[in-house]
Design an enzyme around this catalytic site. Structure first.
Site, PDB file in Angstrom:
ATOM      1  N   ARG A 115       9.911 -11.048 -23.151  1.00  0.00           N
ATOM      2  CA  ARG A 115       9.906 -12.512 -23.208  1.00  0.00           C
ATOM      3  C   ARG A 115      11.316 -13.050 -23.405  1.00  0.00           C
ATOM      4  NH1 ARG A 115       6.061 -15.508 -27.490  1.00  0.00           N
ATOM      5  NH2 ARG A 115       7.638 -14.726 -28.949  1.00  0.00           N
ATOM      6  N   LYS A 217      11.116 -19.694 -25.609  1.00  0.00           N
ATOM      7  CA  LYS A 217      11.353 -19.797 -27.050  1.00  0.00           C
ATOM      8  C   LYS A 217      12.811 -20.211 -27.288  1.00  0.00           C
ATOM      9  CE  LYS A 217       9.661 -17.588 -31.264  1.00  0.00           C
ATOM     10  NZ  LYS A 217       8.630 -18.618 -31.503  1.00  0.00           N
ATOM     11  N   GLU A 253      -0.251 -27.097 -28.079  1.00  0.00           N
ATOM     12  CA  GLU A 253      -0.162 -26.165 -29.201  1.00  0.00           C
ATOM     13  C   GLU A 253       0.313 -26.893 -30.438  1.00  0.00           C
ATOM     14  OE1 GLU A 253       2.644 -23.082 -28.245  1.00  0.00           O
ATOM     15  OE2 GLU A 253       4.125 -24.469 -27.491  1.00  0.00           O
TER      16      GLU A 253
END
Length: 369
Positions: A115, A217, A253
């Site tokens: 990721r 992220k 989220e």
């Protein structure tokens, strides 16, 4: 550029068993002042200074090399660094657990490494290889293994950070990059501990937009949620829950966790695109499918919330957190919680694998000592 104090202990990186043994040896090579007892019973999700961190820099040819362990401390950055001026940085979060037998396990660290590579490409940064990422994480954990809580008392949170450390005035990618790994012992993320949480839907401040970096992220994704979090917590809620920026009716989220709803035994979670593809999210979906649940990745609307039987959040920090209620524009919707819920079954299944209580048939855990 990173700097360490004059008495820093540095260990060259090498992809071999001896480097990990050396990292483990550092954990026991401490002075008497550093050997004080740790209060495992009162761990929260707060900063605690540990012993060592890992630093690796990117060379001019775009490759990372010469990583080192050094004493945990401050780093030096140019005031014109890409990360400070333009937010060119991403991070990961994963955990190390101590099993009932005392061994230390990582949970799916290769997923975090991959990721980070995907996020780095989006942010125009080079990234460590998967092997470099894993080796750095293992060395850092072993050098700080005294900080891994006893079984059942918490976990060691691991924070890999990749940033544009080089100086640039123009709006361009930084000329140099730095990869760091630090660790902190932690307990429960929410002040409620294992108790169900209560969420407030934020309908004014969007977390992400389609085509943006909501699925990366990136460090720039997190400061913008501070205001929404502050407003939610000032009203007594655990966190804010975000909806899409276009239709303002589809759930995305919470600030640091993915969302799941359960209706008539079917588990649904918002589709990817503007949300972070969480490692815990992925693991819960796979576990639920293996147990026999139907799992759907789809658009989840506010209307779905009104009809849901259960709601829960997942993430490295929060693990699996049941939601007691969600409030939207003054309307409060309550959900089933307790021992017989789907979320509790999935929590038990996940944490039993993470802490070595059951056999890991999925190959998710990595024993490092």
């Amino acid at each position: 550029m990173a700097s360490s104090s004059s008495n820093a202990t540095q260990v060259p990186l090498s992809f071999s068993v001896p480097s990990l043994k050396e990292a483990s040896r550092l954990d026991s090579d401490r002075n008497d002042e550093e050997k004080e007892e740790i209060d495992w019973e009162n761990l929260g999700f707060t900063l605690t200074k540990t012993d060592y961190m890992y630093v690796m820099k990117c060379s001019r040819d775009g490759n990372f090399k010469d990583g080192k362990l050094s004493r945990h401390g401050n780093i030096e950055l140019s005031p014109h660094s890409g990360v400070l001026n333009y937010g060119q940085g991403i991070f990961e979060g994963l955990k190390a657990y101590r099993s009932a037998k005392g061994s230390i396990h990582l949970f799916r660290p290769e997923e975090n490494a991959k990721r980070m590579q995907i996020g780095a490409e989006r942010m125009c940064m080079p990234a460590p290889s998967v092997d470099q990422f894993l080796d750095a994480v293992k060395q850092t954990v072993l050098a700080n293994k005294r900080w891994v809580p006893p079984h059942g008392k918490g976990s060691l949170y691991i924070r890999p950070l990749l940033m544009g450390s080089g100086a640039t005035l123009a709006l361009t990618p930084a000329p140099e990059y730095m990869f760091l790994v630090c660790v902190v012992p932690v307990g429960h993320f929410f002040k409620e501990g294992m108790e169900p949480i209560n969420l407030l839907i934020e309908d004014e401040i969007p977390r992400a937009s389609l085509g943006g970096i909501g699925d990366v992220k990136a460090i720039g994704n997190y400061a913008p949620v501070f205001m929404a979090q502050k407003r939610a917590k000032s009203k007594g809620f655990s966190d804010a829950l975000y909806i899409d920026s276009v239709n303002k009716r589809y759930l995305e989220e919470a600030s640091v966790s993915n969302l799941f709803i359960v209706k008539d035994g079917v588990i649904s979670t918002p589709t990817k695109g503007t949300i972070l593809p969480g490692v815990t999210r992925k693991s819960i979906m796979e576990l639920a499918h293996n147990i026999g649940y139907q799992v759907c990745e789809r658009l989840v609307s506010i209307d779905d919330l009104r009809e849901a039987d259960e709601v829960f959040c997942t993430g490295t920090a929060v693990v699996v957190s049941p939601v007691s209620s969600i409030t939207y524009q003054g309307h409060r919707y309550s959900y089933r919680t307790g021992e017989e819920t789907v979320s509790k079954k999935l929590y038990t299944a996940l944490t039993s694998i993470q802490t070595g209580l059951v056999e890991d048939n999925n190959g998710w855990t990595v024993k490092i000592d």
